[in-house]
Design an enzyme around this catalytic site. Structure first.
Site, short mmCIF file in Angstrom:
data_model
loop_
_atom_site.label_atom_id
_atom_site.label_comp_id
_atom_site.label_asym_id
_atom_site.label_seq_id
_atom_site.Cartn_x
_atom_site.Cartn_y
_atom_site.Cartn_z
N HIS A 52 -15.10 -18.77 3.23
CA HIS A 52 -14.28 -19.63 2.95
C HIS A 52 -13.80 -20.89 4.58
CE1 HIS A 52 -12.38 -16.47 -0.01
NE2 HIS A 52 -12.76 -15.62 1.46
N GLU A 58 -7.99 -15.81 6.95
CA GLU A 58 -9.45 -14.79 6.95
C GLU A 58 -10.39 -16.25 7.86
OE1 GLU A 58 -10.44 -13.59 2.83
OE2 GLU A 58 -12.36 -13.32 3.89
N HIS A 90 -16.30 -11.94 6.27
CA HIS A 90 -15.61 -12.00 5.06
C HIS A 90 -14.47 -10.54 5.58
CE1 HIS A 90 -16.01 -14.79 1.93
NE2 HIS A 90 -17.64 -14.51 2.19
N GLU A 119 -17.32 -7.40 5.15
CA GLU A 119 -15.87 -6.86 5.11
C GLU A 119 -15.57 -6.49 6.25
OE1 GLU A 119 -13.16 -8.50 2.62
OE2 GLU A 119 -14.95 -9.04 1.19
ZN LIG Z 1 -12.91 -13.42 2.47
#
Ligand SMILES: [Zn+2]
Length: 213
Positions: free
Chosen positions: A42, A56, A111, A175
């Site tokens: 992102h 995030e 992420h 993640e």
């Molecule tokens: Zn993400």
């Protein structure tokens, strides 16, 4: 007119092809450094998931920066490239394109997860077509390091994510935890937590490289 255009474009195309192939072979001959691309998920207008007190995109960037810093310090022979060194938007195609352009040897995307309820823990994704290969090896090492440092692992999974599909080298998407879980968000937002997560990823990378030799 069209014929003229072909006459102009053809030599250009040939020159580009020649340059691409000769660059690749000369890179291998010169024994160039291992190229690692680190991708903070992102950025800019795309904030990713939102927790109660954090976004995030910020957590991803802070951890990615630490990963890069530590690997640059520990592995002098590795060239580390960031897809976004700061808070700006980069398309998914450009992230993968950058790794392909630099002929990276490994791509790591970072992420943070989000879900309803109390979901918690880490997970690392590879493309479904990458099962049994180096991507999976790297993904397993990352999850092992998370566990070694007290994180709860949800394991290695497959997904057809654009950055995994578009990259032409071993690639993983990890993640860090669930930003939607209050306890995990606190951990992922803290300096201590970010440091620990970055250590997990960079130590997994160091082990990955050791295994390759
Ligand atoms: Zn993400």
């Amino acid at each position: 007119m069209r014929k003229n255009l072909i006459l102009i474009l053809l030599p250009l195309l040939c020159a580009t092809l020649w340059l691409t192939t000769s660059c690749r072979s000369s890179r291998a001959l010169r024994n160039d450094p291992f190229v690692l691309v680190v991708d903070a998920g992102h950025g800019g207008n795309d904030q990713g998931a939102a927790g109660r007190r954090s976004l995030e995109k910020d957590i991803n960037l802070k951890v990615a920066r630490r990963v890069c810093k530590r690997i640059r310090k520990k592995c002098k022979d590795v060239e580390v490239i960031q897809t976004r060194p700061d808070d700006h938007f980069v398309t998914l195609d450009d992230r993968a394109g950058m790794a392909n352009f630099f002929q990276a040897d490994l791509f790591i995307s970072i992420h943070s997860n989000s879900a309803r309820g109390w979901a918690e823990g880490t997970e690392t994704f590879i493309h479904p077509s990458a099962r049994g290969g180096r991507s999976e090896q790297m993904a397993r090492l990352i999850e092992q390091e998370y566990v070694r440092r007290g994180r709860k692992s949800r394991g290695v999974k497959t997904a057809n994510f654009a950055v995994l599909r578009g990259t032409r080298m071993p690639a993983v998407l990890t993640e860090l935890g669930f930003i939607s879980n209050r306890g995990e968000e606190r951990f992922m937002k803290s300096r201590k937590g970010q440091k620990r997560l970055a250590r997990c990823i960079s130590d997994a990378f160091i082990r990955y490289r050791r295994d390759l030799r």
